[in-house]
Design a protein around this motif. Structure first.
Motif, PDB file in Angstrom:
ATOM      1  N   GLN A  30       0.860  -1.188   0.000  1.00  0.00           N
ATOM      2  CA  GLN A  30       0.000   0.000   0.000  1.00  0.00           C
ATOM      3  C   GLN A  30       0.895   1.237   0.000  1.00  0.00           C
ATOM      4  O   GLN A  30       1.880   1.304   0.744  1.00  0.00           O
ATOM      5  CB  GLN A  30      -0.916  -0.018   1.229  1.00  0.00           C
ATOM      6  N   GLU A  31       0.561   2.203  -0.873  1.00  0.00           N
ATOM      7  CA  GLU A  31       1.326   3.436  -0.954  1.00  0.00           C
ATOM      8  C   GLU A  31       0.407   4.614  -0.620  1.00  0.00           C
ATOM      9  O   GLU A  31      -0.826   4.514  -0.755  1.00  0.00           O
ATOM     10  CB  GLU A  31       1.912   3.606  -2.359  1.00  0.00           C
ATOM     11  N   CYS A  50       1.128   3.486   4.278  1.00  0.00           N
ATOM     12  CA  CYS A  50       2.307   2.882   3.650  1.00  0.00           C
ATOM     13  C   CYS A  50       2.516   1.513   4.279  1.00  0.00           C
ATOM     14  O   CYS A  50       2.725   1.411   5.495  1.00  0.00           O
ATOM     15  CB  CYS A  50       3.551   3.757   3.861  1.00  0.00           C
ATOM     16  N   THR A  51       2.463   0.449   3.445  1.00  0.00           N
ATOM     17  CA  THR A  51       2.672  -0.924   3.923  1.00  0.00           C
ATOM     18  C   THR A  51       3.513  -1.657   2.892  1.00  0.00           C
ATOM     19  O   THR A  51       3.282  -1.521   1.692  1.00  0.00           O
ATOM     20  CB  THR A  51       1.330  -1.666   4.115  1.00  0.00           C
ATOM     21  N   ALA A  52       4.480  -2.451   3.364  1.00  0.00           N
ATOM     22  CA  ALA A  52       5.351  -3.223   2.474  1.00  0.00           C
ATOM     23  C   ALA A  52       5.645  -4.562   3.121  1.00  0.00           C
ATOM     24  O   ALA A  52       5.534  -4.724   4.337  1.00  0.00           O
ATOM     25  CB  ALA A  52       6.639  -2.468   2.170  1.00  0.00           C
ATOM     26  N   TYR A  60      10.673   1.640   8.196  1.00  0.00           N
ATOM     27  CA  TYR A  60      10.088   2.735   7.429  1.00  0.00           C
ATOM     28  C   TYR A  60      10.649   4.074   7.906  1.00  0.00           C
ATOM     29  O   TYR A  60      10.985   4.269   9.080  1.00  0.00           O
ATOM     30  CB  TYR A  60       8.566   2.763   7.596  1.00  0.00           C
ATOM     31  N   ARG A  61      10.724   5.006   6.969  1.00  0.00           N
ATOM     32  CA  ARG A  61      10.969   6.415   7.289  1.00  0.00           C
ATOM     33  C   ARG A  61      10.245   7.256   6.256  1.00  0.00           C
ATOM     34  O   ARG A  61       9.837   6.767   5.202  1.00  0.00           O
ATOM     35  CB  ARG A  61      12.460   6.744   7.335  1.00  0.00           C
ATOM     36  N   VAL A  80       2.333   4.128  12.349  1.00  0.00           N
ATOM     37  CA  VAL A  80       1.328   3.073  12.578  1.00  0.00           C
ATOM     38  C   VAL A  80       1.652   1.978  11.568  1.00  0.00           C
ATOM     39  O   VAL A  80       1.233   2.060  10.409  1.00  0.00           O
ATOM     40  CB  VAL A  80      -0.106   3.608  12.397  1.00  0.00           C
ATOM     41  N   GLY A  81       2.414   0.937  12.003  1.00  0.00           N
ATOM     42  CA  GLY A  81       3.001   0.007  11.049  1.00  0.00           C
ATOM     43  C   GLY A  81       4.013   0.781  10.241  1.00  0.00           C
ATOM     44  O   GLY A  81       5.031   1.239  10.763  1.00  0.00           O
ATOM     45  N   GLY A  82       3.748   0.997   8.948  1.00  0.00           N
ATOM     46  CA  GLY A  82       4.617   1.856   8.157  1.00  0.00           C
ATOM     47  C   GLY A  82       3.946   3.164   7.806  1.00  0.00           C
ATOM     48  O   GLY A  82       4.557   4.036   7.177  1.00  0.00           O
ATOM     49  N   SER A  83       2.668   3.338   8.206  1.00  0.00           N
ATOM     50  CA  SER A  83       1.924   4.554   7.870  1.00  0.00           C
ATOM     51  C   SER A  83       2.297   5.691   8.804  1.00  0.00           C
ATOM     52  O   SER A  83       2.655   5.486   9.968  1.00  0.00           O
ATOM     53  CB  SER A  83       0.416   4.280   7.947  1.00  0.00           C
TER      54      SER A  83
END
Length: 1027
Positions: A30-31, A50-52, A60-61, A80-83
């Motif tokens: 998810q972007e 943002c999810t990978a 993530y950054r 929040v996760g990668g978000s």
């Protein structure tokens, strides 16, 4: 030592590659997307997604406006996760462009950019608006002037504090682009205060501006004037595919202008397009709606036009993306990415989130990335970015640069390779190695070098041409690079070559024949051979029930039998021989020749009274050229199809037109054409259309003209009517011409009935039985045709006037009598005599006549049979001719004889000696009503012979002198005045030899004959009794 150090330093990478099936770099799930945040929102947080996925797990950054975000500021940012969650967003601090960066041990990838905007709507200035003063009939524009804002706005106007908004119509229009209110022609009812209402749907706010007063001037009324366009759509407008497009157009004018829309190229507007209240709306905008549009405004004073072009824009969309690459050290990487879009996208490249530029080993040209002489440092995550002014897309891929010593574990040398003598073989050697290994080969202990037959290919494989038995053995592949050496072996087995020794050959056959196509091979005894056949490239499936094809032969023979071959079996037959080592094939062409197919398109080009010109197109020649054509015809009068005469008389195969001759006029014909070749005569064509020949004067005269008879004063003329097919036209009839013999003038009569075959001329002055010359002709609407030859026909005559004399009658038997008379001497006045008629009847007959018999010519006696026995019959005679019968003679009578004896001769005895048969029987006694026996008739014949001999005698015994070669069959009948009586039972008299052979059965024979009252006397009786 340097090489060893390099090898040790690469071990962690090699271990990593050992589990490369599970380890991989980050891949976006998810972007982030663009976000618009309302400053008046009750939500206190904005979330950019943002999810990978990746292994090891990625971290993530985020960047804002190209600068890393310090995520330690926990009170404002958190992950929040990668978000990215932004707490209490602030317009000045947080507005901008964001990107998510994801990293693990394989590298870093960067997401697409996402914009964070803040939706807001400020209030209008409180300063009062100036009064707008216009004349009646004049147009006016009331400006809205929206306050500062961000986000899409919608506009409406309030009139004099009325809670309902101003309604738009042909005179009033609110632009959703500027917010202004346009009144095309001011009326007195428009005077008042107008307030602009602005709504921001994203900020969920509405504000009202200060009222604008509208008043009428008192210095006059505005006259009529041509339209003036105040609201124009842009000269160029871009819209996204699938979006809803609105173009605005409005004009001031007196009278109120009408508004019409059209496409500049003249093509009609699509049905889905709406045009109302100064707006053209295109829902679901597509490529075909691109083009130039016109808004035409007009009134009685003139017209004006606004024009603009509408273009579709498209976000970039991948047509070719990059894929993961696993390459060896020193290899070359070449990636290409392509995207569609309008405007055309531009490309940029990133490695581990950092922009790439062209340098020594790295070349970037549009969407192509090339890196030569790869080394370990080139490994990482790469991204290709396609971008135009409406958006950007990213394509991600991983590059792994691999180093390793040669290794055969995944791709060993084939353990056993098999080749044929005279053939070729390739033994592959493809070890895993990075960089690529140097390959050498050995056979046993002998190192192999390249020569005319042996080659080491570029990929390291060993290829041997023109294999011989001596090439069999064990081969070793040795692979070496700077990280090590590996060796792997395989065995080569050489077998005898498979050869098709008897191939199928070209054949020329006739339909219906049965043929065999040979296919035999010589082979190595250890090799199994599989035969297959194909016809025109299609495999023949012998497992199916085949009517014509059958596979025959044995292990080394694969012949094909074709039974009852047909035309559709013409073509190429291929015998394919397949072994585990190779595939051989031989092809032969079979030409099947047959009778020609039916000619096509038979047509009648011209038709006359006796000819027809035909044309046709040739049918299939079925591999044998057409040599001759024959034309056949059919009419309603013919029995089936008949061959006809043509010009030319013989129609060769290259001729496709001919004239049919000798046709009958005024007859319906249909034609067909039959082709022939060296094989035979083919099927006939379809019949032509049914056409009638033209009419013509009749050419055939009536036949069998005759006549005569009839009554006195009549001339009866007869003929055989002309059949319909010879009448040659409508209105057919007969012309009858006649005159007394010796006269010079003809009497003419016309008979219009086509079926007539008789004409009767009546005239009291006609002399009886006078000769006339007669001829009969024909005619129709076309004219008078041929007359028959002249025939003599006699006029009618009187009945005979004189009765016969000297009539007498005599009975010959119980059923037969004879009547005789004197001939009548006649002349023309007493009536011609053609014969006599005998009338006879019995004395108890209820009718005057029970029988009638005729004799022709000058006969003066008639024998009458079939009468009753012992009965009186009367008879009279009269003469007759064509007019009828004359007077009868005086009747005479006679009584028929009594019936012949009913009892059969009995107690017949016979004696046989040499060539003489002696017979004896009892005298037959008659009854009172039967004729006396006058004698006996003996009928005898040899067995199996049809000729019967007769002997009559007055005695009750007889002697027959006959050659005795076979058995004899004998019957005996009585003779009387009433005729012959009944026959005895048939007696079979055997030859001497057969009688001697049956002597032991004499007693049985005598007993049988006695039961039937026929006594057979043998040699034991006194012969004097018989003779």
């Amino acid at each position: 030592m340097t090489l060893l150090w390099k090898f040790v330093s690469l071990l962690p990478f090699m271990n990593c590659f050992a589990v490369e099936e599970t380890l991989h770099g980050p891949i976006f799930i998810q972007e982030p997307f663009d976000v618009t945040y309302s400053v008046s929102s009750e939500e206190s947080e904005v979330l950019l997604n943002c999810t990978a996925r990746g292994h090891p797990l990625p971290h993530y950054r985020w960047k804002q406006n190209g600068t890393d975000i310090d995520l330690t500021m926990n009170y404002h940012y958190r992950l929040v996760g990668g978000s990215l969650a932004i707490n209490n967003p602030h317009k000045k601090q947080d507005i901008g462009t964001y990107q998510c960066l994801v990293t693990n041990s394989f590298g870093t990838i960067v997401s697409r950019t996402a914009k964070l905007q803040f939706a807001y709507l400020e209030s209008f200035e409180t300063k009062a608006r100036s009064t707008v003063s216009v004349r009646k009939g004049q147009g006016v524009v009331l400006l809205c002037g929206p306050p500062p804002h961000y986000g899409d706005l919608s506009y409406a106007w309030i009139f004099n504090d009325n809670p309902l908004y101003v309604q738009e119509d042909s005179r009033r229009f609110v632009s959703q682009e500027t917010g202004n209110l346009y009144i095309a022609k001011v009326e007195p009812s428009d005077v008042g205060n107008y307030t602009c209402v602005v709504t921001n749907t994203e900020a969920k706010q509405s504000v009202q501006g200060p009222p604008t007063p509208l008043v009428l001037r008192s210095d006059g009324v505005m006259g009529e004037y041509e339209p003036k366009i105040e609201v124009r759509f842009p000269e160029i407008t871009y819209a996204a595919k699938g979006s809803s497009v609105k173009l605005e157009c409005f004009a001031l004018g007196n009278p109120v202008p009408s508004i019409n829309w059209k496409r500049s190229d003249g093509s009609p507007l699509a049905r889905k397009i709406n045009t109302s209240k100064g707006i053209l709306e295109i829902p679901d905008f597509q490529q075909e709606e691109e083009g130039s549009y016109e808004c035409i405004v007009g009134n009685i004073r003139g017209r004006n036009v606004a024009k603009g072009q509408l273009f579709i824009y498209a976000l970039p969309e991948w047509t070719r993306s990059i894929q993961n690459a696993f390459l060896s050290l020193y290899d070359t990487l070449s990636w290409e990415c392509k995207a569609s879009g309008n405007p055309r996208p531009s490309y940029s490249w990133f490695k581990n989130s950092q922009p790439l530029t062209s340098e020594e080993r790295i070349q970037i040209e549009n969407g192509t990335l090339t890196i030569t002489m790869l080394n370990i440092s080139d490994s990482g995550l790469y991204q290709c970015v396609a971008e135009n002014k409406y958006g950007s897309i990213y394509s991600n891929a991983e590059l792994k640069v691999i180093v390793s010593a040669p290794d055969f574990s995944k791709h060993p040398v084939k353990k056993i390779s098999v080749a044929q003598v005279g053939g070729e073989v390739t033994i592959e050697c493809k070890p895993d190695a990075s960089p690529k290994a140097v390959i050498s080969w050995k056979k046993g202990t002998e190192t192999l070098g390249q020569n005319k037959r042996i080659f080491i290919l570029e990929d390291g494989s060993l290829k041997v041409y023109n294999v011989t038995k001596s090439d069999a053995g064990v081969y070793a592949c040795i692979a070496m690079n700077q990280f090590g050496v590996a060796r792997n072996t395989g065995e080569l087995i050489v077998k005898e070559r498979t050869v098709i020794t008897i191939p199928p050959s070209k054949m020329d056959v006739t339909v219906g024949e049965s043929i065999v196509l040979p296919c035999a091979v010589s082979k190595d005894p250890s090799i199994e051979v599989l035969f297959s056949w194909s016809f025109n490239g299609d495999i023949i499936d012998f497992k199916r029930r085949m009517t014509h094809f059958e596979r025959v032969g044995g292990e080394s023979v694969g012949d094909l039998m074709i039974r009852n071959i047909q035309l559709n079996h013409s073509g190429k037959y291929t015998c394919t021989v397949q072994t585990a080592m190779d595939i051989l094939s031989e092809t032969a062409e079979i030409i099947v020749r047959g009778t020609p197919g039916p000619p096509r398109d038979v047509s009648i080009e011209h038709i006359s009274s006796t000819t027809a010109v035909l044309t046709w197109r040739p049918g299939m020649d079925n591999n044998s050229p057409v040599q001759i054509y024959t034309i056949q015809t059919r009419t309603p009068f013919s029995v089936g199809w008949q061959a006809v005469s043509t010009v030319p008389e013989v129609i060769n195969g290259r001729t496709h037109t001919a004239t049919v001759v000798d046709l009958n006029p005024w007859v319906e014909y249909e034609f067909r054409v039959v082709a022939g070749n060296s094989i035979g005569i083919g099927e006939p064509s379809m019949p032509s259309e049914l056409l009638r020949t033209k009419a013509s004067i009749p050419s055939v005269a009536p036949t069998n003209v005759s006549g005569g008879g009839g009554s006195r004063s009549e001339l009866v003329i007869t003929w055989e009517s002309v059949p319909e097919e010879l009448q040659n036209g409508e209105g057919f009839g007969y012309i009858i011409m006649f005159r007394p013999l010796g006269s010079t003038s003809w009497t003419k009569a016309v008979v219009t009935s086509v079926e007539a075959s008789k004409y009767i001329y009546r005239n009291e002055s006609i002399t009886p039985l006078f000769p006339f010359e007669v001829k009969v002709g024909v005619f129709n609407h076309e004219g008078v045709g041929t007359l028959s030859p002249i025939y003599i026909v006699y006029s009618g005559e009187d009945e005979p006037q004189i009765a016969p004399t000297g009539t007498s009658i005599q009975s010959f038997s119980a059923s037969e009598m004879e009547v005789s008379w004197n001939p009548v001497a006649w002349n023309r006045h007493t009536g011609r005599v053609l014969g006599y008629e005998v009338l006879y009847w019995s004395d108890d007959s209820k009718d005057s006549t029970t029988g009638k018999a005729r004799v022709n010519g000058n006969m003066t006696a008639k024998n009458i049979t079939g009468l009753r026995a012992n009965t009186m019959y009367f008879a009279a005679v009269r003469a007759y001719n064509t007019a009828g019968s004359g007077p009868s003679s005086v009747p005479v009578n006679v009584t028929t004889k009594k019936s012949p004896p009913s009892q059969r001769p009995a107690n017949i005895a016979w004696r046989l000696t040499n060539s003489k048969i002696c017979l004896n029987w009892e005298h037959v006694k008659t009854m009172e009503n039967e004729s006396e026996v006058l004698g006996y008739k003996i009928l005898y014949r040899q067995n199996r012979q049809s000729t019967t001999h007769i002997l009559e005698t007055n005695n009750t015994s007889a002697e027959l002198l006959v050659p005795f070669e076979e058995d004899y069959l004998i019957e005996i009948r009585t003779i009387s005045d009433g005729g012959e009586g009944s026959s005895s039972e048939e007696i079979r008299i055997p030859t001497m030899s057969s009688l001697s052979s049956r002597a032991t059965h004499a007693c049985h024979s005598v007993a049988h004959v006695m039961s039937t009252k026929i006594m057979i006397l043998g040699y034991f009786l006194n012969f004097s009794v018989f003779c």
